[in-house]
Design a protein around this motif. Structure first.
Motif, PDB file in Angstrom:
ATOM      1  N   LEU A 169       0.951  -1.074   0.018  1.00 13.80           N
ATOM      2  CA  LEU A 169      -0.105   0.112   0.009  1.00 13.80           C
ATOM      3  C   LEU A 169       0.898   1.183   0.060  1.00 13.80           C
ATOM      4  N   HIS A 170       1.989   1.054   0.878  1.00 12.38           N
ATOM      5  CA  HIS A 170       2.673   2.434   0.773  1.00 12.38           C
ATOM      6  C   HIS A 170       3.541   2.738  -0.462  1.00 12.38           C
ATOM      7  N   ALA A 171       3.940   1.603  -1.137  1.00  7.69           N
ATOM      8  CA  ALA A 171       4.590   1.945  -2.302  1.00  7.69           C
ATOM      9  C   ALA A 171       3.466   2.281  -3.774  1.00  7.69           C
ATOM     10  N   ASP A 172       2.310   1.884  -3.514  1.00  7.81           N
ATOM     11  CA  ASP A 172       1.211   2.196  -4.481  1.00  7.81           C
ATOM     12  C   ASP A 172       0.920   3.693  -4.210  1.00  7.81           C
ATOM     13  N   ASP A 187       3.458  10.610  -6.888  1.00  5.91           N
ATOM     14  CA  ASP A 187       4.633  11.153  -7.600  1.00  5.91           C
ATOM     15  C   ASP A 187       3.855  11.499  -9.179  1.00  5.91           C
ATOM     16  N   ARG A 188       2.923  10.484  -9.364  1.00  6.37           N
ATOM     17  CA  ARG A 188       2.425  10.702 -10.754  1.00  6.37           C
ATOM     18  C   ARG A 188       1.355  11.793 -10.749  1.00  6.37           C
ATOM     19  N   LEU A 189       0.801  12.143  -9.664  1.00  9.20           N
ATOM     20  CA  LEU A 189       0.052  13.231  -9.452  1.00  9.20           C
ATOM     21  C   LEU A 189       0.716  14.749  -9.615  1.00  9.20           C
ATOM     22  N   LEU A 190       1.900  14.708  -8.905  1.00  9.72           N
ATOM     23  CA  LEU A 190       2.651  15.799  -8.965  1.00  9.72           C
ATOM     24  C   LEU A 190       3.206  15.873 -10.178  1.00  9.72           C
ATOM     25  N   ARG A 191       3.750  15.177 -10.814  1.00 12.91           N
ATOM     26  CA  ARG A 191       4.304  15.449 -12.213  1.00 12.91           C
ATOM     27  C   ARG A 191       3.305  15.942 -13.222  1.00 12.91           C
TER      28      ARG A 191
END
Length: 82
Positions: A25-28, A34-38
């Motif tokens: 869960l943490h890795a997901d 990260d995807r949202l920030l990019r």
């Protein structure tokens, strides 16, 4: 049901309801964050480009048109031969 009994029932339900958190869960969550920030960074840059282009276009137009200068008051030819 008295207050003490209700509190005891809630505590018992809370003790039983604790489920372990999956290790992936943490890795997901980190990957999704990260995807949202990019994506947000890309959208910001894409929107900033037309804004800068509009500012430059306005500056070029204003430098050539001089919109702050009042227009000439002579709009008709001078009257002669009275």
């Amino acid at each position: 049901m008295k207050r003490e009994e209700r509190e005891a029932a809630v505590r018992d339900a809370m003790r039983r309801a604790v489920a372990p958190v999956p290790p992936e869960l943490h890795a997901d969550a980190v990957r999704r964050g990260d995807r949202l920030l990019r994506r947000r960074r890309l959208v910001r840059r894409v929107l900033l480009l037309p804004a800068c282009a509009a500012a430059v276009a306005f500056a070029v137009w204003a430098a050539g048109a001089h919109p702050w200068v009042e227009p000439s008051t002579r709009t008709t030819p001078p009257v002669t031969g009275w």
